[in-house]
Design a protein around this motif. Structure first.
Motif, mmCIF file in Angstrom:
data_model
loop_
_atom_site.group_PDB
_atom_site.id
_atom_site.type_symbol
_atom_site.label_atom_id
_atom_site.label_comp_id
_atom_site.label_asym_id
_atom_site.label_seq_id
_atom_site.Cartn_x
_atom_site.Cartn_y
_atom_site.Cartn_z
ATOM 1 N N ILE A 66 0.873 -1.175 0.000
ATOM 2 C CA ILE A 66 0.000 0.000 0.000
ATOM 3 C C ILE A 66 0.907 1.222 0.000
ATOM 4 O O ILE A 66 1.804 1.339 0.828
ATOM 5 C CB ILE A 66 -0.844 0.033 1.295
ATOM 6 N N SER A 67 0.683 2.106 -0.966
ATOM 7 C CA SER A 67 1.487 3.318 -1.028
ATOM 8 C C SER A 67 0.561 4.521 -1.090
ATOM 9 O O SER A 67 -0.518 4.446 -1.677
ATOM 10 C CB SER A 67 2.358 3.332 -2.285
ATOM 11 N N CYS A 68 0.976 5.580 -0.488
ATOM 12 C CA CYS A 68 0.201 6.800 -0.694
ATOM 13 C C CYS A 68 1.076 8.012 -0.429
ATOM 14 O O CYS A 68 2.180 7.891 0.098
ATOM 15 C CB CYS A 68 -1.041 6.828 0.182
ATOM 16 N N GLU A 69 0.573 9.162 -0.861
ATOM 17 C CA GLU A 69 1.230 10.408 -0.490
ATOM 18 C C GLU A 69 0.188 11.465 -0.199
ATOM 19 O O GLU A 69 -1.004 11.261 -0.426
ATOM 20 C CB GLU A 69 2.249 10.846 -1.541
ATOM 21 N N LEU A 70 0.674 12.544 0.308
ATOM 22 C CA LEU A 70 -0.217 13.609 0.762
ATOM 23 C C LEU A 70 0.100 14.868 -0.029
ATOM 24 O O LEU A 70 1.263 15.153 -0.291
ATOM 25 C CB LEU A 70 0.065 13.845 2.255
ATOM 26 N N LEU A 71 -0.981 15.575 -0.404
ATOM 27 C CA LEU A 71 -0.801 16.816 -1.171
ATOM 28 C C LEU A 71 -1.445 17.983 -0.434
ATOM 29 O O LEU A 71 -2.553 17.855 0.091
ATOM 30 C CB LEU A 71 -1.471 16.660 -2.542
ATOM 31 N N LEU A 72 -0.733 19.092 -0.401
ATOM 32 C CA LEU A 72 -1.347 20.363 -0.028
ATOM 33 C C LEU A 72 -1.239 21.253 -1.260
ATOM 34 O O LEU A 72 -0.176 21.352 -1.858
ATOM 35 C CB LEU A 72 -0.611 21.016 1.146
ATOM 36 N N ILE A 73 -2.354 21.845 -1.624
ATOM 37 C CA ILE A 73 -2.319 22.706 -2.824
ATOM 38 C C ILE A 73 -3.055 24.000 -2.518
ATOM 39 O O ILE A 73 -4.163 23.989 -1.975
ATOM 40 C CB ILE A 73 -2.900 21.954 -4.052
ATOM 41 N N LYS A 74 -2.384 25.115 -2.794
ATOM 42 C CA LYS A 74 -2.966 26.428 -2.503
ATOM 43 C C LYS A 74 -3.479 27.032 -3.810
ATOM 44 O O LYS A 74 -2.717 27.172 -4.766
ATOM 45 C CB LYS A 74 -1.911 27.330 -1.871
ATOM 46 N N MET A 75 -4.781 27.335 -3.835
ATOM 47 C CA MET A 75 -5.407 27.851 -5.050
ATOM 48 C C MET A 75 -5.837 29.305 -4.834
ATOM 49 O O MET A 75 -6.169 29.706 -3.710
ATOM 50 C CB MET A 75 -6.659 27.015 -5.383
ATOM 51 N N ALA A 76 -5.848 30.036 -5.924
ATOM 52 C CA ALA A 76 -6.388 31.398 -5.841
ATOM 53 C C ALA A 76 -7.907 31.304 -5.665
ATOM 54 O O ALA A 76 -8.556 30.455 -6.275
ATOM 55 C CB ALA A 76 -6.041 32.161 -7.104
ATOM 56 N N ASN A 77 -8.442 32.159 -4.832
ATOM 57 C CA ASN A 77 -9.880 32.142 -4.555
ATOM 58 C C ASN A 77 -10.507 33.355 -5.234
ATOM 59 O O ASN A 77 -10.289 34.488 -4.828
ATOM 60 C CB ASN A 77 -10.064 32.193 -3.038
ATOM 61 N N ASN A 78 -11.261 33.091 -6.279
ATOM 62 C CA ASN A 78 -11.957 34.224 -6.900
ATOM 63 C C ASN A 78 -13.369 33.818 -7.321
ATOM 64 O O ASN A 78 -13.661 32.644 -7.510
ATOM 65 C CB ASN A 78 -11.146 34.816 -8.052
ATOM 66 N N ASP A 79 -14.226 34.814 -7.477
ATOM 67 C CA ASP A 79 -15.657 34.560 -7.661
ATOM 68 C C ASP A 79 -15.965 33.745 -8.908
ATOM 69 O O ASP A 79 -16.821 32.879 -8.898
ATOM 70 C CB ASP A 79 -16.412 35.897 -7.738
ATOM 71 N N GLU A 80 -15.212 33.992 -9.970
ATOM 72 C CA GLU A 80 -15.539 33.345 -11.242
ATOM 73 C C GLU A 80 -15.323 31.844 -11.182
ATOM 74 O O GLU A 80 -16.046 31.077 -11.806
ATOM 75 C CB GLU A 80 -14.699 33.903 -12.406
ATOM 76 N N GLN A 81 -14.283 31.413 -10.448
ATOM 77 C CA GLN A 81 -13.885 30.005 -10.531
ATOM 78 C C GLN A 81 -14.238 29.197 -9.292
ATOM 79 O O GLN A 81 -14.161 27.985 -9.298
ATOM 80 C CB GLN A 81 -12.373 29.920 -10.762
ATOM 81 N N ARG A 82 -14.640 29.892 -8.233
ATOM 82 C CA ARG A 82 -14.772 29.204 -6.940
ATOM 83 C C ARG A 82 -15.679 27.988 -7.012
ATOM 84 O O ARG A 82 -15.331 26.889 -6.586
ATOM 85 C CB ARG A 82 -15.275 30.173 -5.877
ATOM 86 N N ARG A 83 -16.871 28.166 -7.621
ATOM 87 C CA ARG A 83 -17.864 27.082 -7.615
ATOM 88 C C ARG A 83 -17.310 25.822 -8.286
ATOM 89 O O ARG A 83 -17.322 24.718 -7.751
ATOM 90 C CB ARG A 83 -19.135 27.580 -8.326
#
Lengths: 565, 169
Positions: free
Chosen positions: B84-101
């Motif tokens: 069993i293998s796995c990894e962990l991701l943290l990803i920081k995204m820009a938060n804006n009205d057009e794309q949030r949903r």
């Protein structure tokens, strides 16, 4: 429990390890250890060289001549970096050496203090393991571990770096015996049976020995093996002296400058029994075209050597001696008359290439050495043409008497190693060197003279860096860039000035007399033998070539150079 | 190039990571990811390395060299089917009205967890196989990625066998 300083613990632990001689050079961060040595000069002899590199080579030569771990001591910074070539030389040839260095005090480590150097980082790829001792509680056991590691399994150098404050601190001390070596790993019966099956069905078996045979003391078993299965024996450079040169089955050295019959017979075998050898490029030439690949029955203590450069049919991971003791009873007694005839024909062919010239030829010089050198005298070489001539033409009957830097090929190795070998054995040692190598390490004549170490340097002076010149002649259109030394130096005068006896000889008769005198002298001597600058080492297998490309003798050379039809 | 994965139990001493990675450097293997962590005992660390190698022979040579290091206590090569293998991701995204949903829907589909939310940024956290994480990052490329950090692979063998039995456990 006695309370001792760290420096005293170092020295007492060395004594507990059975160390009687160390090589080294004082400096700021080992003053404490030297101070402790001052009190123990009855039990530990310290040989001070003129340069730390040669102290490392001396410890290495000491180990090669006896199998006992060599010890070298140096200060931090430049003292430690000067050891690097010596440690690497021991590493490549699997020689047990413990190097002890001082380092700056714990409080200033990491501040680029005066003579601070990360020597454990520097020596990471050239030691079996290394330690940086910052806690006095760990000091004694770290040194004991270092000795155990250096001289167990596949031997090699181990470095122990000790911070100055650890040397100054004090701690309870109780003598402890050396760590018992782990018993050898006994190969599994099915592995031995597979090896025996492969050997038993061979029609043209060949026994090939490397440095592992010397390290494990398996020479007699190698002879028994070859006799039992009817195989010729060949050797790598590092295997020389493993079996007597005059053994009827021994064909000599194999490889780039190996004996013709040995190299050709190994190439044509159908089962190559490789004992403690690693088949580097100087042995195999172009590996993809090296015919024994795939036919190898390999015994090696180091699993990382198995299948490394060649394809093995059976791998036995074991000390050579331990494996042969168990393998021999499983082998059928065999004779291979057809193979014997083929090998005999190769030997005859080799003889037809023999150099029969008179005068001061390299071969003749070696013959004179053969006639004078007692069989228990260590014979040491530097690196280059003279090293190959020595390997080809000198004869040996006792293991550990041929001492040479094989893997790293360290020019300047010889004089330090010869001093170490002589001190280790109590015998006169003979160093065969060339003018290039000798000039790199000649200051050690001072050391040999100071300590009356009986070392005779036979200096083959051709005024050129002969091995590189040979390549330039053959492969670089005779453009002899920077290999003609044309030095004004007078080596005889230099040797005398350093306290050695020295003379230049112009004929084999003079050499004969000079050698007799030198070997009776209790101190360093130098005999300068002028030889022609265009003597080549033959046979020669060009780099990456196959056995068809072999240059067999000087006639071949002349043909290649267009000197003669 | 083949990808190999190996776990190495080493003595928990300073410099040990250097000794291990130096072996990869010396034999010219490229490490594609590496994790070092403490284990069930203070004396040991666990290094999981994924690396590229030309062939099995080269890999065998590397593993044999690693096994020789005195600080290496144990090692295990992983076969994907039995581990069993796995990894962990943290990803920081820009938060804006057009794309949030759209972005939140995509994250939801991957069960990514929102671990930080500000007016201008969102950090998602997701664990899983490398492939799943690759896929998620790929999806996020449709939006504005500010920063990515992934841990590299950790692996354990399936079933009850362990690399080393620790008496104190």
């Amino acid at each position: 429990m006695e309370r001792l300083t760290g420096a005293q613990i170092v020295v007492k632990t060395l004594i507990d390890q059975g160390v009687t001689t160390i090589f080294g050079y004082p400096g700021g961060t080992v003053i404490d250890i030297y101070d402790a040595l001052f009190d123990e000069s009855e039990r530990i002899t310290h040989i001070e060289t003129t340069h730390e590199q040669h102290a490392a080579h001396a410890a290495d030569g000491y180990a090669r001549a006896t199998g006992r771990t060599g010890v070298v001591l140096a200060t931090s910074g430049p003292g430690a970096t000067n050891l690097v070539t010596g440690i690497a030389t021991a590493y490549l040839d699997s020689i047990p050496v413990v190097a002890i260095t001082g380092n700056v005090a714990g409080g200033v480590i990491g501040t680029d203090a005066f003579q601070e150097l990360d020597i454990t980082g520097v020596t990471l790829p050239i030691t079996k393991h290394n330690y940086f001792v910052r806690d006095i509680a760990r000091l004694q056991d770290t040194i004991r571990e270092a000795f155990a590691l250096a001289n167990s399994g596949r031997p090699g150098p181990v470095l122990v770096d000790i911070a100055k404050d650890v040397q100054e601190a004090s701690y309870g001390f109780e003598s402890k015996s050396p760590i018992e070596p782990r018993p050898h790993r006994v190969p599994a019966p099915e592995v031995l049976e597979a090896a025996a099956a492969a050997i038993n069905k061979a029609k043209r078996p060949f026994v090939y020995m490397g440095g592992g045979v010397i390290a494990s003391g398996a020479g007699e078993l190698v002879q028994a093996l070859a006799d039992r299965i009817g195989a010729p024996i060949g050797s790598s450079l590092m295997g020389i002296s493993g079996v007597p040169t005059n053994h009827p089955r021994f064909l000599g050295m194999q490889g780039m400058h190996g004996h013709y019959a040995c190299t050709m017979a190994m190439d044509d075998c159908d089962c190559l029994i490789a004992l403690g050898s690693r088949f580097n490029d100087r042995s195999t030439g172009d590996r993809r075209k090296f015919r024994p690949s795939g036919k190898v029955v390999r015994i090696d203590i180091d699993s990382s050597e198995l299948n490394k450069t060649l394809i093995d049919q059976v791998d036995v991971r074991s000390d050579v001696k331990c494996a042969l003791e168990r393998l021999l009873p499983l082998l059928d007694e065999a004779k291979h008359p057809e193979w014997d005839r083929e090998v005999a024909a190769l030997r005859q062919r080799e003889e037809s290439f023999a150099d029969v010239r008179d005068g001061m030829t390299p071969k003749n010089v070696m013959e004179v050495i053969n006639s004078h050198r007692e069989q228990d005298m260590p014979l040491v070489t530097d690196v280059g043409q003279h090293q190959m001539w020595a390997a080809q033409h000198l004869s040996f009957s006792q293991p550990r008497t041929f001492i040479s830097s094989g893997g790293l090929g360290t020019m300047g190795f010889g004089l330090g190693a010869a001093i170490g070998a002589s001190l280790a054995t109590g015998k006169h040692s003979v160093l065969v060197s060339g003018d290039g190598c000798f000039a790199m390490n000649m200051a050690e004549l001072i050391t040999a003279a100071d300590h009356d170490v009986p070392v005779t340097v036979v200096l083959l002076n051709n005024g050129v860096l002969g091995m590189v010149r040979q390549w330039q002649s053959l492969f670089y259109g005779q453009r002899h860039s920077n290999t003609t030394l044309a030095r004004k130096a007078n080596y005889v005068a230099i040797a005398r000035a350093m306290g050695a006896e020295a003379q230049r000889v112009e004929s084999l008769e003079e050499l004969d007399q000079a050698l007799e005198k030198a070997l009776a002298f209790n101190g360093p001597t130098l005999i300068e033998c002028p030889i022609n600058k265009d003597e080549f080492v033959t046979p020669m297998l060009p780099v990456g070539g196959t056995m068809e490309d072999l240059v067999v003798n000087m006639d071949d050379v002349d043909r290649l150079l267009g000197n003669r039809q | 190039m083949n990808i190999y994965s190996i776990a190495i139990m080493v003595r928990n001493e300073y410099g040990v990571l250097n000794r291990v990675t130096n072996m990869f450097r010396r034999r010219q293997f490229n490490i594609t990811c590496l994790t070092v962590s403490e284990t069930e005992t203070e004396e040991l660390s666990r290094i999981t390395v994924q690396f590229e190698g030309e062939n099995d022979r080269a890999r065998e040579q590397l593993v044999a060299q690693l096994a020789k290091l005195p600080d290496v206590i144990e090692f295990r090569e992983f076969n994907p089917d039995e581990s069993i293998s796995c990894e962990l991701l943290l990803i920081k995204m820009a938060n804006n009205d057009e794309q949030r949903r759209q972005m939140l829907d995509a994250a939801d589909a991957f069960h990514a967890k929102i671990v930080d939310y500000t007016r201008d940024s969102i950090i998602f956290r997701i664990a899983g196989t490398s492939r799943r994480i690759d896929n998620f990052i790929d999806l996020m490329r449709d939006f504005e990625i500010l920063e990515v950090c992934r841990t590299g692979i950790i692996s354990l063998e399936r079933g009850p066998q362990v690399m080393r039995t620790i008496n104190t456990l």
